[in-house]
Design an enzyme around this catalytic site. Structure first.
Site, PDB file in Angstrom:
ATOM      1  N   THR A  81      45.854  38.813  28.328  1.00  0.00           N
ATOM      2  CA  THR A  81      44.527  38.671  28.909  1.00  0.00           C
ATOM      3  C   THR A  81      44.612  37.671  30.039  1.00  0.00           C
ATOM      4  O   THR A  81      45.320  36.659  29.909  1.00  0.00           O
ATOM      5  CB  THR A  81      43.495  38.191  27.863  1.00  0.00           C
TER       6      THR A  81
ATOM      7  N   CYS B   9      41.763  41.149  35.594  1.00  0.00           N
ATOM      8  CA  CYS B   9      41.325  41.331  34.215  1.00  0.00           C
ATOM      9  C   CYS B   9      42.118  42.511  33.699  1.00  0.00           C
ATOM     10  O   CYS B   9      42.225  43.539  34.382  1.00  0.00           O
ATOM     11  CB  CYS B   9      39.821  41.604  34.135  1.00  0.00           C
TER      12      CYS B   9
END
Length: 233
Positions: free
Chosen positions: A85, A199
């Site tokens: 992430t 992202c």
């Protein structure tokens, strides 16, 4: 070739973590042939409480959870950590301090790709945390000399909401792809020579044909860098 064990901290969201697992194993097989795959461990979080803690600003609680995951992976035999992430790299230093094995920071291989392409001014898309806080932009600027620009406030809101209301749920909406195309175009008008998909879910929505400048998909870049590291010993 011998390979070391990759420790993956995933589940944020599982949609992007599944892409990490796929890319890492496909890349390992491409390099080693036969029926080879990656030697890896994954600790996968339930994302719902993580999401709430993020939006409540409970970063100390999140740091404790990330450190515990890293310790579990080290105890399980991982040789290095991959945090699946971008946003949670806000806690990269805390995670690294909890274990004796290294953390492969997502911004570093991304920066190397940008520099190899000869680019200096880059647009950054990601969660509001990634776009607005300094933990990611600052690393690119200070360690790698890359000038980073982010969308204007309303565009940042749109990018963030699409991530949390659609992409983490696996929803791919045509109107959201168009919204991202428009936001990318506005970054290019401001001088962006390339765009970081900062992202790990954005690569599910945005493709090369959606941008007039190169895209840097951090999910793929980070996953391939993990294979590089695993095979380097």
């Amino acid at each position: 070739m011998q390979q070391t064990t990759i420790g993956l901290i995933g589940g944020m969201s599982w949609e992007s973590s599944a892409e990490y697992y796929r890319i890492i194993n496909q890349e390992m097989n491409r390099r080693l042939g036969g029926v080879h795959s990656a030697q890896c461990l994954m600790w996968s979080f339930d994302f719902d409480p993580i999401k709430h803690l993020q939006h409540e600003g409970e970063w100390d609680k999140l740091a404790d959870a990330m450190k515990e995951a890293a310790v579990r992976l080290e105890r399980g035999g991982a040789d290095f950590i991959v945090l699946c992430t971008n946003t949670m790299h806000r806690l990269a230093d805390a995670i690294a301090s909890a274990v004796s094995i290294p953390l492969l920071h997502i911004a570093d291989p991304t920066a190397e790709k940008i520099k190899a392409a000869g680019l200096q001014r880059i647009g950054l898309l990601g969660t509001a945390f990634t776009m607005e806080q300094d933990f990611y932009k600052g690393r690119l600027q200070q360690r790698h000399g890359i000038d980073v620009i982010v969308p204007e406030a309303e565009d940042r809101r749109v990018v963030h909401e699409i991530i949390y209301k659609e992409l983490v749920l696996g929803r791919i909406e045509p109107e959201s792809r168009q919204a991202y195309r428009d936001i990318i175009a506005r970054l290019i008008e401001r001088g962006a020579q390339g765009i970081i998909l900062g992202c790990t879910e954005i690569m599910l929505l945005v493709k090369e044909e959606d941008s007039a400048v190169p895209l840097f998909d951090t999910t793929t870049i980070h996953a391939v860098a993990a294979v590089d590291r695993a095979l380097a010993g």
